[in-house]
Design an enzyme around this catalytic site. Structure first.
Site, PDB file in Angstrom:
ATOM      1  CD  GLU A   1      68.815  43.779  53.684  1.00 25.59           C
ATOM      2  OE1 GLU A   1      68.159  42.687  54.083  1.00 25.59           O
ATOM      3  OE2 GLU A   1      68.446  43.986  52.419  1.00 25.59           O
ATOM      4  CG  ASP A   2      67.758  38.918  55.255  1.00 19.96           C
ATOM      5  OD1 ASP A   2      67.969  39.860  54.479  1.00 19.96           O
ATOM      6  OD2 ASP A   2      66.595  38.157  55.046  1.00 19.96           O
TER       7      ASP A   2
ATOM      8  N   GLY B   1      63.676  39.143  57.318  1.00 20.37           N
ATOM      9  CA  GLY B   1      64.512  38.403  57.330  1.00 20.37           C
ATOM     10  C   GLY B   1      65.700  38.461  58.390  1.00 20.37           C
TER      11      GLY B   1
ATOM     12  CG  ASP C   1      70.876  38.454  45.503  1.00 19.25           C
ATOM     13  OD1 ASP C   1      71.857  38.253  45.011  1.00 19.25           O
ATOM     14  OD2 ASP C   1      69.556  38.097  45.089  1.00 19.25           O
TER      15      ASP C   1
ATOM     16  CG  PHE D   1      66.942  30.752  47.431  1.00 19.79           C
ATOM     17  CD1 PHE D   1      66.749  32.321  46.847  1.00 19.79           C
ATOM     18  CD2 PHE D   1      66.238  30.711  48.450  1.00 19.79           C
ATOM     19  CE1 PHE D   1      65.783  33.145  47.424  1.00 19.79           C
ATOM     20  CE2 PHE D   1      65.224  31.322  49.035  1.00 19.79           C
ATOM     21  CZ  PHE D   1      65.007  32.609  48.497  1.00 19.79           C
TER      22      PHE D   1
HETATM   23  P1  IMP Z   1      68.499  42.605  47.366  1.00 22.28           P
HETATM   24  O1  IMP Z   1      67.805  43.828  47.699  1.00 22.28           O
HETATM   25  O2  IMP Z   1      68.487  41.881  46.371  1.00 22.28           O
HETATM   26  O3  IMP Z   1      69.743  42.722  48.150  1.00 22.28           O
HETATM   27  O4  IMP Z   1      67.657  41.563  48.483  1.00 22.28           O
HETATM   28  C1  IMP Z   1      67.739  41.341  49.586  1.00 22.28           C
HETATM   29  C2  IMP Z   1      66.368  40.587  50.152  1.00 22.28           C
HETATM   30  O5  IMP Z   1      66.191  39.452  49.118  1.00 22.28           O
HETATM   31  C3  IMP Z   1      66.732  39.877  51.358  1.00 22.28           C
HETATM   32  O6  IMP Z   1      66.613  40.677  52.471  1.00 22.28           O
HETATM   33  C4  IMP Z   1      66.113  38.734  51.379  1.00 22.28           C
HETATM   34  O7  IMP Z   1      64.684  38.947  51.997  1.00 22.28           O
HETATM   35  C5  IMP Z   1      66.089  38.480  49.966  1.00 22.28           C
HETATM   36  N1  IMP Z   1      67.217  37.256  49.530  1.00 22.28           N
HETATM   37  C6  IMP Z   1      68.146  37.625  48.609  1.00 22.28           C
HETATM   38  N2  IMP Z   1      68.828  36.354  48.413  1.00 22.28           N
HETATM   39  C7  IMP Z   1      68.056  35.252  49.237  1.00 22.28           C
HETATM   40  C8  IMP Z   1      68.327  33.935  49.490  1.00 22.28           C
HETATM   41  O8  IMP Z   1      69.067  33.185  48.985  1.00 22.28           O
HETATM   42  N3  IMP Z   1      67.395  33.359  50.270  1.00 22.28           N
HETATM   43  C9  IMP Z   1      66.250  34.102  51.150  1.00 22.28           C
HETATM   44  N4  IMP Z   1      66.226  35.387  50.711  1.00 22.28           N
HETATM   45  C10 IMP Z   1      67.057  36.108  49.776  1.00 22.28           C
HETATM   46 MG    MG Z   2      62.826  37.519  52.127  1.00 23.36          MG
END
Ligand code: IMP
Ligand code: MG
Length: 177
Positions: free
Chosen positions: A100-101, A43, A104, A153
């Site tokens: 990071e992109d 991402g 979440d 999302f």
């Molecule tokens: P985390 O480990 O829950 O913080 O998730 C991070 C990863 O989940 C990101 O690097 C994204 O690849 C994916 N992600 C979380 N929310 C979204 C969203 O709204 N759109 C697209 N990808 C997401």
């Molecule tokens: Mg992803």
């Protein structure tokens, strides 16, 4: 239930302006040192490409990529992490910024932070284009945040839904219909 492209949440122009701000801030903070960026695939590939071009040319910059997935237990402390693709750049003794992109739950970042700490990073900071506040169990403060967004999302500008939409220049909401 079907997911369709919804409205633009953050335009390409807004993203570029904010990344220019972040680049100036990072360049100020790292003046006289060097930076090793470790971007989390897939991402963040577009974000990091734009971000590093906003870093002062005086600062030596290295970049590498990591891809990780977590399985099993949901908690950051006990979940299993699998490194799908590892960074090869030297971390020991370096000033590292994880890119990071979107943060979440913060689990991905928690894992990568621990891995790079164990590898001896001299300093370790985090940069994310997007943050969904409220969901995150990442325990540290995020150092550089592009935008805080509502709990929706989103896709585009590198972010995907089922591997699609990464190519969109803007960040758009994915609606359920
Ligand atoms: P985390 O480990 O829950 O913080 O998730 C991070 C990863 O989940 C990101 O690097 C994204 O690849 C994916 N992600 C979380 N929310 C979204 C969203 O709204 N759109 C697209 N990808 C997401
Ligand atoms: Mg992803």
């Amino acid at each position: 239930m079907k997911r369709v492209l919804g409205s633009t949440l953050i335009s390409y122009e807004q993203i570029q302006r904010r990344i220019a701000d972040l680049g100036r801030e990072i360049s100020r903070d790292y003046a006289g040192t060097s930076i090793t960026f470790v971007a989390i695939l897939k991402g963040s590939f577009i974000f990091v490409a734009d971000l590093i071009r906003q870093i002062s040319p005086e600062i030596p910059v290295e970049i590498d990529f990591m891809s990780v997935s977590s399985y099993g237990n949901e908690t950051a402390s006990s979940g299993t992490i699998v490194i799908e693709k590892d960074a090869e750049v030297v971390i020991d003794g370096r000033d590292v910024i994880i890119v990071e992109d979107i943060v979440d739950t913060g689990l991905t970042l928690t894992h990568v932070y621990r891995i790079l700490t164990d590898r001896g990073a001299r300093t370790l900071k985090t940069a994310t284009l997007l943050e969904k506040p409220g969901n995150s169990r990442y325990e540290r403060k995020l150092d550089y945040v592009g935008f805080q967004i509502p709990n929706q999302f989103v896709v585009g500008y590198g972010l995907d839904y089922a591997q699609h939409y990464r190519n969109l220049p803007d960040i758009r909401v994915l609606d359920e219909v």
